[in-house]
Structure formats: structure tokens, C-alpha cells
Design an enzyme around this catalytic site. Structure first.
Site, PDB file in Angstrom:
ATOM      1  N   THR A 156      -8.045 -66.464 -22.860  1.00 42.64           N
ATOM      2  CA  THR A 156      -6.938 -66.728 -23.801  1.00 42.64           C
ATOM      3  C   THR A 156      -5.828 -66.971 -23.100  1.00 42.64           C
ATOM      4  O   THR A 156      -5.366 -66.006 -22.578  1.00 42.64           O
ATOM      5  CB  THR A 156      -6.915 -65.635 -24.816  1.00 42.64           C
ATOM      6  OG1 THR A 156      -8.213 -65.317 -25.529  1.00 42.64           O
ATOM      7  CG2 THR A 156      -5.909 -65.955 -26.033  1.00 42.64           C
ATOM      8  N   LEU A 215     -15.645 -64.840 -29.796  1.00 43.60           N
ATOM      9  CA  LEU A 215     -16.609 -63.735 -30.159  1.00 43.60           C
ATOM     10  C   LEU A 215     -16.080 -62.305 -30.383  1.00 43.60           C
ATOM     11  O   LEU A 215     -14.741 -62.337 -30.058  1.00 43.60           O
ATOM     12  CB  LEU A 215     -17.603 -63.748 -28.721  1.00 43.60           C
ATOM     13  CG  LEU A 215     -17.007 -63.105 -27.735  1.00 43.60           C
ATOM     14  CD1 LEU A 215     -16.549 -61.625 -27.510  1.00 43.60           C
ATOM     15  CD2 LEU A 215     -17.853 -63.426 -26.436  1.00 43.60           C
ATOM     16  N   LYS A 216     -16.589 -61.797 -31.248  1.00 44.22           N
ATOM     17  CA  LYS A 216     -16.044 -60.106 -31.586  1.00 44.22           C
ATOM     18  C   LYS A 216     -16.952 -59.444 -30.718  1.00 44.22           C
ATOM     19  O   LYS A 216     -18.144 -59.389 -30.761  1.00 44.22           O
ATOM     20  CB  LYS A 216     -16.204 -59.912 -33.127  1.00 44.22           C
ATOM     21  CG  LYS A 216     -15.669 -60.992 -33.797  1.00 44.22           C
ATOM     22  CD  LYS A 216     -15.809 -60.445 -35.344  1.00 44.22           C
ATOM     23  CE  LYS A 216     -17.430 -60.687 -35.954  1.00 44.22           C
ATOM     24  NZ  LYS A 216     -18.081 -62.001 -36.030  1.00 44.22           N
ATOM     25  N   PHE A 254     -11.310 -58.729 -43.371  1.00 47.48           N
ATOM     26  CA  PHE A 254     -10.136 -57.966 -42.621  1.00 47.48           C
ATOM     27  C   PHE A 254      -8.992 -57.615 -43.683  1.00 47.48           C
ATOM     28  O   PHE A 254      -7.835 -57.879 -43.527  1.00 47.48           O
ATOM     29  CB  PHE A 254      -9.265 -59.127 -41.959  1.00 47.48           C
ATOM     30  CG  PHE A 254      -9.900 -59.192 -40.436  1.00 47.48           C
ATOM     31  CD1 PHE A 254      -9.374 -58.550 -39.269  1.00 47.48           C
ATOM     32  CD2 PHE A 254     -11.449 -59.713 -40.050  1.00 47.48           C
ATOM     33  CE1 PHE A 254      -9.849 -58.594 -37.973  1.00 47.48           C
ATOM     34  CE2 PHE A 254     -11.852 -59.560 -38.959  1.00 47.48           C
ATOM     35  CZ  PHE A 254     -11.026 -59.119 -37.834  1.00 47.48           C
ATOM     36  N   GLY A 311      -6.310 -49.209 -42.448  1.00 41.60           N
ATOM     37  CA  GLY A 311      -6.705 -48.490 -41.555  1.00 41.60           C
ATOM     38  C   GLY A 311      -5.740 -47.583 -40.653  1.00 41.60           C
ATOM     39  O   GLY A 311      -4.338 -47.603 -41.332  1.00 41.60           O
ATOM     40  N   CYS A 325      -7.367 -57.674 -27.753  1.00 39.18           N
ATOM     41  CA  CYS A 325      -6.923 -58.966 -27.995  1.00 39.18           C
ATOM     42  C   CYS A 325      -5.705 -59.084 -29.127  1.00 39.18           C
ATOM     43  O   CYS A 325      -4.746 -59.583 -28.562  1.00 39.18           O
ATOM     44  CB  CYS A 325      -8.204 -59.953 -28.449  1.00 39.18           C
ATOM     45  SG  CYS A 325      -9.217 -60.343 -27.278  1.00 39.18           S
ATOM     46  N   LYS A 341     -12.900 -49.900 -31.982  1.00 36.94           N
ATOM     47  CA  LYS A 341     -13.644 -50.369 -33.274  1.00 36.94           C
ATOM     48  C   LYS A 341     -15.095 -50.049 -32.884  1.00 36.94           C
ATOM     49  O   LYS A 341     -15.807 -49.950 -31.801  1.00 36.94           O
ATOM     50  CB  LYS A 341     -13.586 -51.676 -33.623  1.00 36.94           C
ATOM     51  CG  LYS A 341     -14.024 -52.756 -32.518  1.00 36.94           C
ATOM     52  CD  LYS A 341     -14.163 -54.319 -33.131  1.00 36.94           C
ATOM     53  CE  LYS A 341     -14.827 -55.236 -32.373  1.00 36.94           C
ATOM     54  NZ  LYS A 341     -15.031 -56.547 -33.001  1.00 36.94           N
ATOM     55  N   ARG A 388      -9.185 -50.449 -24.936  1.00 35.69           N
ATOM     56  CA  ARG A 388      -8.015 -50.631 -24.726  1.00 35.69           C
ATOM     57  C   ARG A 388      -6.887 -50.882 -26.219  1.00 35.69           C
ATOM     58  O   ARG A 388      -7.768 -51.458 -26.942  1.00 35.69           O
ATOM     59  CB  ARG A 388      -8.058 -52.355 -24.316  1.00 35.69           C
ATOM     60  CG  ARG A 388      -8.568 -52.237 -22.701  1.00 35.69           C
ATOM     61  CD  ARG A 388      -8.655 -53.603 -22.147  1.00 35.69           C
ATOM     62  NE  ARG A 388     -10.087 -54.170 -22.596  1.00 35.69           N
ATOM     63  CZ  ARG A 388     -10.554 -55.384 -22.058  1.00 35.69           C
ATOM     64  NH1 ARG A 388      -9.767 -56.033 -21.224  1.00 35.69           N
ATOM     65  NH2 ARG A 388     -11.835 -55.755 -22.738  1.00 35.69           N
TER      66      ARG A 388
HETATM   67  P1  NAD Z   1     -12.402 -58.111 -18.924  1.00 38.76           P
HETATM   68  O1  NAD Z   1     -11.011 -57.415 -18.257  1.00 38.76           O
HETATM   69  O2  NAD Z   1     -13.376 -57.309 -19.863  1.00 38.76           O
HETATM   70  O3  NAD Z   1     -12.980 -58.741 -17.758  1.00 38.76           O
HETATM   71  C1  NAD Z   1     -12.178 -59.622 -16.786  1.00 38.76           C
HETATM   72  C2  NAD Z   1     -12.963 -59.614 -15.615  1.00 38.76           C
HETATM   73  O4  NAD Z   1     -12.502 -60.598 -14.604  1.00 38.76           O
HETATM   74  C3  NAD Z   1     -13.050 -58.137 -14.644  1.00 38.76           C
HETATM   75  O5  NAD Z   1     -14.626 -58.036 -14.497  1.00 38.76           O
HETATM   76  C4  NAD Z   1     -12.327 -58.416 -13.685  1.00 38.76           C
HETATM   77  O6  NAD Z   1     -12.749 -57.887 -12.369  1.00 38.76           O
HETATM   78  C5  NAD Z   1     -12.554 -60.025 -13.280  1.00 38.76           C
HETATM   79  N1  NAD Z   1     -11.523 -60.798 -12.557  1.00 38.76           N
HETATM   80  C6  NAD Z   1     -10.352 -60.562 -12.420  1.00 38.76           C
HETATM   81  N2  NAD Z   1      -9.642 -61.443 -11.492  1.00 38.76           N
HETATM   82  C7  NAD Z   1     -10.953 -61.896 -11.007  1.00 38.76           C
HETATM   83  C8  NAD Z   1     -10.853 -62.901  -9.819  1.00 38.76           C
HETATM   84  N3  NAD Z   1      -9.706 -63.411  -9.280  1.00 38.76           N
HETATM   85  N4  NAD Z   1     -12.077 -63.312  -9.483  1.00 38.76           N
HETATM   86  C9  NAD Z   1     -13.312 -62.901 -10.254  1.00 38.76           C
HETATM   87  N5  NAD Z   1     -13.275 -62.034 -11.111  1.00 38.76           N
HETATM   88  C10 NAD Z   1     -12.084 -61.653 -11.543  1.00 38.76           C
HETATM   89  O7  NAD Z   1     -11.579 -59.244 -19.757  1.00 38.76           O
HETATM   90  P2  NAD Z   1     -12.372 -59.856 -21.310  1.00 38.76           P
HETATM   91  O8  NAD Z   1     -12.251 -58.972 -22.471  1.00 38.76           O
HETATM   92  O9  NAD Z   1     -13.677 -60.412 -21.010  1.00 38.76           O
HETATM   93  O10 NAD Z   1     -11.405 -60.921 -21.574  1.00 38.76           O
HETATM   94  C11 NAD Z   1     -11.143 -62.000 -20.820  1.00 38.76           C
HETATM   95  C12 NAD Z   1     -10.383 -63.175 -21.527  1.00 38.76           C
HETATM   96  O11 NAD Z   1     -11.129 -63.527 -22.610  1.00 38.76           O
HETATM   97  C13 NAD Z   1      -8.970 -62.651 -22.104  1.00 38.76           C
HETATM   98  O12 NAD Z   1      -8.249 -63.815 -21.661  1.00 38.76           O
HETATM   99  C14 NAD Z   1      -9.223 -62.302 -23.346  1.00 38.76           C
HETATM  100  O13 NAD Z   1      -8.136 -62.458 -23.952  1.00 38.76           O
HETATM  101  C15 NAD Z   1     -10.177 -63.381 -23.784  1.00 38.76           C
HETATM  102  N6  NAD Z   1     -11.055 -62.921 -24.826  1.00 38.76           N
HETATM  103  C16 NAD Z   1     -11.331 -61.626 -24.888  1.00 38.76           C
HETATM  104  C17 NAD Z   1     -12.255 -61.213 -25.954  1.00 38.76           C
HETATM  105  C18 NAD Z   1     -12.835 -60.047 -26.245  1.00 38.76           C
HETATM  106  O14 NAD Z   1     -13.442 -59.585 -27.450  1.00 38.76           O
HETATM  107  N7  NAD Z   1     -12.853 -59.079 -25.211  1.00 38.76           N
HETATM  108  C19 NAD Z   1     -12.725 -62.291 -26.903  1.00 38.76           C
HETATM  109  C20 NAD Z   1     -12.066 -63.610 -26.961  1.00 38.76           C
HETATM  110  C21 NAD Z   1     -11.282 -63.934 -25.780  1.00 38.76           C
END
Ligand code: NAD
Length: 432
Positions: free
Chosen positions: A121, A151-152, A250, A254, A261, A321, A328
Site C-alpha cells: 500500500t 485481502l483481509k 463494518f 467495539g 492497515c 481481530k 500491530r
Molecule cells: P509484513 O510486515 O507482514 O511483511 C513485510 C515483509 O517484507 C517482511 O517479512 C520483511 O522482512 C520483508 N522485507 C522488508 N524489506 C525487505 C527487502 N528489502 N527485501 C526483502 N524483504 C523485505 O507486511 P504485510 O502485512 O504483508 O504488508 C505488506 C504491504 O501490504 C504493506 O504495504 C501493507 O500496507 C499492505 N497490505 C497489508 C494487508 C494486511 O492485511 N496485512 C492487506 C493489504 C495490503
């Protein structure tokens, strides 16, 4: 197709695994060697229902591999996803350092035409920045694409395999075509692939999350007004939700929204709008209401007990949740901190998040492996995450275990009359 996904967190690991599940060859890259070692042994470092089984199957079929070597992954793949974290920076805006570092490393390793996809994002303008970095680092041709993820956590596999829609921001036909081909198997049930420019695609994700956060804060305010005027938020919610223009999702009051996110995306949207001289007024209020809501359950406890010093409070649910181990920005964190600060002892149970919670609270909280163990000798129990296993507990057993039969339900999962009938003092959100 040959795909590399950089970042094996909640998004990257699910995306990579689901692409492999549809027959693609996927290399997942992460800079964390411990994480990669676990994954190479078929172990999933996070809790996401169904993920471990899917990872194992696709590993065995040799469609899914894990590495720390980004350069080789780049050279062996045509489509490269950037799925690294974009946490809140010091000033509230999205910190793009990981995205930019990966873009630079991809540029340096390129050996031919590649599609570089922002799945993280990222604020509007990031695709343009990634393009700039790549231009500096390589002479090979490339397309930069924005493909936000919706995704959720807790239902991530299903959401990814059967999305409501796929958003693709592309500035050239070659990138758009390859992405459409890649996603075609995911949209057979009729979900649209929406092609648009990169700024619009980048904005989609923030607008969607900000809208959801707004609904939550709005409903929390309605719930607080219900308490003030003596109305019942359950009835109000049911009536409001039955309006087809509004819908039912939603609208549950709560303890405030959390997770990796909503809080960060609301903040980032305020910031990047502000940087273009637009004050996103509603979102300031959304954030403010959420901060206030996070301490509301604590306020009810204070009101009930007067002083919390020496009281023992059992907390059921720590993850932000159900069906995830992610803590986080979890509302349980400020609640537990407030309890500890007020001199209370805290025992806590969560089906999946205890390991993560231990890394936050250490020995300051007494974690229990079983839900009922956390209740023994407690002055009250607080429900913070609405896991299924908390929904129909054995109230007779709970009454025997608690020192005083007091329940603070931050998720409205119990029936007030039923609990009072069983002799409990029961507090919930927005209900008499
Ligand atoms: P996360 O923190 O779970 O995972 C990020 C991963 O990236 C980590 O394993 C980290 O070690 C790795 N990383 C960081 N820098 C790196 C590099 N230079 N090379 C290789 N690996 C590297 O994050 P997430 O929750 O999966 O979110 C990722 C993105 O997706 C964010 O921008 C988030 O906003 C977006 N997003 C998250 C969700 C969610 O539900 N978690 C949903 C939609 C979008």
C-alpha cells in the site's frame, strides 16, 4: 508465468502461494534469513488459516521456493511483486524506504524486460518514483504497475483466490496485458479486473480502508450516543444496516480499529492529501474518535472499581481481530498498558497471539495457555477480541473461577439479559 514476490509477510506470502496454487512458478524473497529458513522447511512464521497447507503443497510440487537472493529471483522471473511493509514514518506519512530499496535492487539485477508491481500500500506518486529509480539503475525495458491488495487477514487465502475485484494501474499496454493474463484465473467467477492509471490505483486502497475506518468510528460514536441517551446500539445497527444503501458490514461498535492497515493508511492519506494542500477533515475525526474509543473499556473498569490498584483483570483476546496472530496497533495493547499503569495485575489468553504478546509485554502480563486458566481469581474478565471460542462459554464455570462475577465485553458478543440472569455484572458497548 515466472513470478517473484519480494517480502513474505501477510500479503507477500499469501500472494506468492496463491499464484503458485494457480500453476505459476513463484520465488518468494525475504531479507530475513530466519523467516526464509522456516519457509524452506515448510513452516509458516505467521498464523493465517489454511496457509501452511497451501505452502506445503506448492513447495512439494516445486512451484513455490523461498530465498534471500533477490538478484537471482529477479533474473529468473518476468513479473516482480514488491510486497514489503510501508509502516508509518515519524511524521505520519507512509515510510517508503523498503519499497525504494527493493526497487533499486531489482533495477540493479535486471537482465531483460520485467514488470515491476507495487503490491504494498503506497501513496499516490510511488509508481512514478519507482519508475525513476529503475531508470537510474537499468537500461533494460520495464513496466511499472500498481496492484493494491485488498485481502483481509484471517480470510486472506479466500480473498486472494476469489477477490471482489482486481485493481491494476498500468501506464503501458504490455504491463497491463501480462497482469490481466496473470489474474484471469482468479476472476473466472465474474469479478472484474479494473484497469486504470497508477495514481487512481494507488488511491483506491487508501480510499477503501479510510471508508471502512470511517464506518467503524462512526458506529462507535453512535454507540456512545446510545449509552448517553439510553438507546440500544444493537437495535439501531440492525435497522440502519437493513437499508440497502448502507449494508451490514463494518457497523459493529467495539474497542476501536487496529491492525497493520487502517491506522497507518488513515494517517498516510491525511498526510499525502495534506502535502497537496488538501485537509482531509473527516479523517482527522476518524482517528480522534478511534483513539478515544480504545480507552473506553478501561474507563468502564475504572468507573466500576474506583481504583484498579491490586485488582486482577483477565483479558480474553489480544490479536487486533480474530483468526490472526497480528497485534500491530491492537486495541488490547493500550488497554493492558492502562491497566498495568493503574496498578492492576493482568492475566491474558489468546488462541494465536500469545507469542507475539509476550514479545510486547514480557513478564508484565501473566499469559495462560488455556482460556479458563486466565480467569482464576480475577476480579473481572474483559473480552477484547471476538474469537469464536469466546462466544458460548460455560458461565457456571466462569462464575466459580472469577473472584467477582464482572464481565466487560468490548465486542458485544453476549446477551445482556442472559448474563445478568446468571448473576453477572455486565458491561458492553452502547447497550443498557
Ligand atoms: P509484513 O510486515 O507482514 O511483511 C513485510 C515483509 O517484507 C517482511 O517479512 C520483511 O522482512 C520483508 N522485507 C522488508 N524489506 C525487505 C527487502 N528489502 N527485501 C526483502 N524483504 C523485505 O507486511 P504485510 O502485512 O504483508 O504488508 C505488506 C504491504 O501490504 C504493506 O504495504 C501493507 O500496507 C499492505 N497490505 C497489508 C494487508 C494486511 O492485511 N496485512 C492487506 C493489504 C495490503
Amino acid at each position: 508465468m515466472k513470478i517473484a514476490v519480494v517480502g513474505t509477510g501477510y500479503v507477500g506470502l499469501v500472494a506468492g502461494t496463491c499464484f503458485a496454487e494457480n500453476g505459476n512458478d513463484v520465488i518468494c524473497v525475504d531479507k530475513d534469513p530466519a523467516k526464509v529458513r522456516l519457509l524452506q522447511r515448510g513452516k509458516v512464521p505467521i498464523y493465517e488459516p489454511g496457509l501452511e497447507e497451501l505452502v506445503r503443497r506448492n513447495r512439494t510440487e516445486k512451484r513455490l521456493t523461498f530465498t534471500t537472493a533477490l538478484d537471482r529471483a529477479v533474473q529468473q522471473s518476468q513479473i516482480l511483486f514488491i510486497a514489503v511493509g510501508t509502516p508509518t514514518g515519524e511524521d505520519g506519512s507512509a515510510d517508503l524506504q523498503h519499497v525504494m530499496a527493493v526497487a533499486r535492487d531489482i533495477g540493479r539485477a535486471m537482465n531483460g524486460y520485467k514488470v515491476i508491481v507495487n503490491k504494498s500500500t503506497v501513496p499516490v506518486g510511488t509508481a512514478a518514483k519507482v519508475r525513476e529509480v529503475l531508470r537510474r539503475e537499468t537500461t533494460h525495458p520495464f513496466s511499472v504497475v500498481s496492484n493494491p491488495e485488498f485481502l483481509k487477514q484471517g480470510a486472506a487465502i479466500d480473498d486472494f483466490l476469489k477477490p471482489d475485484r482486481v485493481v491494476i494501474g498500468a501506464e503501458d499496454p504490455r504491463g497491463a496485458e501480462l497482469m490481466t493474463e496473470l489474474y484471469a484465473p482468479f476472476t473466472r467467477t465474474g469479478a472484474p479486473i479494473m484497469l486504470m492509471d497508477c495514481p487512481s490505483a494507488e488511491l483506491c486502497k487508501y480510499a477503501a480502508n479510510a471508508m471502512l475506518a470511517t464506518r467503524i468510528s462512526f458506529m462507535n460514536e453512535v454507540s456512545n450516543v446510545c449509552e448517553a441517551v439510553g438507546a440500544n446500539v444493537d437495535e439501531v445497527r440492525r435497522a440502519v444496516a437493513s437499508d440497502r444503501r448502507i449494508g451490514a458490514s463494518f457497523l459493529f461498535p467495539g474497542v476501536g480499529y487496529g491492525g497493520s492497515c487502517f491506522p497507518k493508511d488513515v494517517k498516510a492519506m491525511v498526510k499525502f492529501a495534506g502535502a497537496r494542500n488538501y485537509d482531509f477533515e473527516i479523517l482527522h475525526a476518524v482517528e480522534h474518535v478511534n483513539e478515544r474509543q480504545k480507552v473506553r473499556l478501561f474507563a468502564k473498569m475504572k468507573q466500576h472499581f474506583g481504583s484498579l490498584r491490586g485488582k486482577r483483570i483477565a483479558v480474553w483476546g489480544l490479536a487486533f481481530k480474530p483468526k490472526t496472530d497480528d497485534m500491530r496497533e491492537a486495541p488490547a495493547v493500550p488497554l493492558i498498558n492502562a491497566l498495568l499503569e493503574a496498578g492492576a495485575d493482568v492475566t491474558a489468553y489468546d488462541p494465536e497471539a500469545i507469542k507475539v504478546a509476550r514479545s510486547i509485554f514480557g513478564t508484565r502480563v501473566d499469559f495462560k495457555e488455556k482460556s479458563y486458566e486466565a480467569l482464576a481469581g480475577a476480579d473481572a474478565v474483559a473480552i477484547v477480541t471476538e474469537w469464536h471460542e469466546f462466544r458460548e462459554p460455560d458461565w457456571t464455570r466462569i462464575k466459580k473461577l472469577l473472584k467477582t462475577p464482572v464481565v466487560f465485553d468490548g465486542r458485544n458478543i453476549y446477551n445482556p439479559e442472559h448474563l445478568r440472569g446468571q448473576g453477572f455484572t455486565y458491561y458492553s458497548m452502547g447497550r443498557k
